[in-house]
Design an enzyme around this catalytic site. Structure first.
Site, PDB file in Angstrom:
ATOM      1  N   HIS A   1     -13.497  -2.303  10.481  1.00 53.40           N
ATOM      2  CA  HIS A   1     -13.538  -3.213   9.335  1.00 53.40           C
ATOM      3  C   HIS A   1     -12.165  -3.820   9.061  1.00 53.40           C
ATOM      4  CE1 HIS A   1     -12.589   0.844   8.251  1.00 53.40           C
ATOM      5  NE2 HIS A   1     -12.273   0.566   7.018  1.00 53.40           N
TER       6      HIS A   1
ATOM      7  N   GLU B   1      -2.599   0.275 -11.190  1.00 48.45           N
ATOM      8  CA  GLU B   1      -3.915   0.885 -11.430  1.00 48.45           C
ATOM      9  C   GLU B   1      -5.001  -0.055 -10.914  1.00 48.45           C
ATOM     10  OE1 GLU B   1      -6.632   2.673 -15.104  1.00 48.45           O
ATOM     11  OE2 GLU B   1      -4.670   1.762 -15.499  1.00 48.45           O
TER      12      GLU B   1
ATOM     13  N   LYS C   1      -3.507   3.491   5.946  1.00 52.70           N
ATOM     14  CA  LYS C   1      -3.623   2.033   5.976  1.00 52.70           C
ATOM     15  C   LYS C   1      -2.336   1.394   6.490  1.00 52.70           C
ATOM     16  CE  LYS C   1      -6.864   1.536   2.115  1.00 52.70           C
ATOM     17  NZ  LYS C   1      -7.056   0.906   0.774  1.00 52.70           N
TER      18      LYS C   1
ATOM     19  N   ASP D   1      -7.952  -3.415   0.380  1.00 61.21           N
ATOM     20  CA  ASP D   1      -8.794  -2.508  -0.394  1.00 61.21           C
ATOM     21  C   ASP D   1     -10.046  -2.283   0.429  1.00 61.21           C
ATOM     22  OD1 ASP D   1      -8.826  -1.058  -2.981  1.00 61.21           O
ATOM     23  OD2 ASP D   1     -10.793  -1.997  -3.122  1.00 61.21           O
ATOM     24  N   SER D   2     -10.366  -1.037   0.644  1.00 61.37           N
ATOM     25  CA  SER D   2     -11.453  -0.738   1.565  1.00 61.37           C
ATOM     26  C   SER D   2     -12.196   0.506   1.124  1.00 61.37           C
ATOM     27  CB  SER D   2     -10.905  -0.550   2.986  1.00 61.37           C
ATOM     28  OG  SER D   2      -9.861   0.402   2.989  1.00 61.37           O
TER      29      SER D   2
ATOM     30  N   SER E   1       0.845  -1.197   0.000  1.00 60.55           N
ATOM     31  CA  SER E   1       0.000   0.000   0.000  1.00 60.55           C
ATOM     32  C   SER E   1       0.874   1.237   0.000  1.00 60.55           C
ATOM     33  CB  SER E   1      -0.913   0.016   1.228  1.00 60.55           C
ATOM     34  OG  SER E   1      -1.700   1.192   1.241  1.00 60.55           O
TER      35      SER E   1
ATOM     36  N   ASP F   1     -13.465   8.634   8.420  1.00 59.35           N
ATOM     37  CA  ASP F   1     -13.665   8.312   9.834  1.00 59.35           C
ATOM     38  C   ASP F   1     -14.506   9.337  10.602  1.00 59.35           C
ATOM     39  OD1 ASP F   1     -12.290   5.974   9.527  1.00 59.35           O
ATOM     40  OD2 ASP F   1     -10.519   6.588  10.665  1.00 59.35           O
TER      41      ASP F   1
END
EC number: 3.6.1.66
Length: 208
Positions: A193, A45, A18, A74-75, A13, A160
């Site tokens: 999550h 990409e 993250k 991925d979030s 990342s 957030d």
């Protein structure tokens, strides 16, 4: 489910928020971590149409380039009143300058215009672990909540400050890092999550 026997792991990342959260989850477990940024890896990409597809793209690219097992996330925020948007495009709603203040305003304005009485939403995180030989594993975590306006708190990152998790009186933006995503092996529950996805990953893939 393949066990991760290597003690060195790439965090695939370039998102520093993250990276920070994944480091806080992994550091106590004794793994040596290196990031895609530190390895000067290109950022692939994100052409997938699901969280799983985009997480796999990032993890596979880092594993192939580094020769090490690689972990990606991925979030995004899925808003019911916006038919699941921004979803996989959550970061893109912040624009090239990564202005999440603007992204939160856009979410609120579109919600007020389309479904002002439906403010339920969820954060979704999919973690993908990829090995250099191409093997991958997926772990998905979700947390339900509602959206508040105006934003509250300056902790965390992204959306957030507008996300109030179900059963809590503080937004993620008002919570400390420990409150939001703190989790250690043996704990029954995780809140965020990302922590929920990480809990599944740790319980199924990490060696003691």
């Amino acid at each position: 489910m393949r066990q991760l026997e290597d003690r060195k792991l790439v965090i695939a990342s370039h998102n520093q928020g993250k990276v920070r959260e994944l480091r806080q989850l992994l550091d106590p477990l004794g793994y040596t971590l290196v990031t895609a940024t530190e390895l000067s890896l290109d950022e692939p990409e994100e052409t997938g149409v699901t969280f799983e597809e985009n997480a796999e793209l990032k993890a596979r690219a880092a594993a192939s380039a580094s020769g090490l097992p690689s972990l990606s996330d991925d979030s995004g925020l899925a808003v019911d009143g916006l038919d699941g948007a921004p979803g996989i495009y959550s970061a893109r709603w912040a624009g090239p300058k990564k202005d999440f203040g603007e992204a939160m305003r856009r979410v609120n304005e579109e919600l007020e215009a389309r479904a002002p009485d439906n403010r339920t939403a969820r954060f979704v995180s999919v973690i993908c672990l990829a090995w250099p030989d191409g093997h991958v594993e997926f772990f998905r975590g979700e947390v339900e909540g509602t959206l508040v306006w105006p934003p509250r708190g300056d902790q965390g990152f992204g959306y957030d400050p507008v996300f109030l998790p179900e059963g809590y009186e503080k937004t993620f933006g008002e919570m400390s890092a420990e409150q939001k995503h703190g989790w250690t092996p043996g704990q029954e529950k995780a809140l965020s999550h990302r922590a929920r996805a990480f809990k599944l990953f740790a319980e199924q893939c990490l060696t003691s």
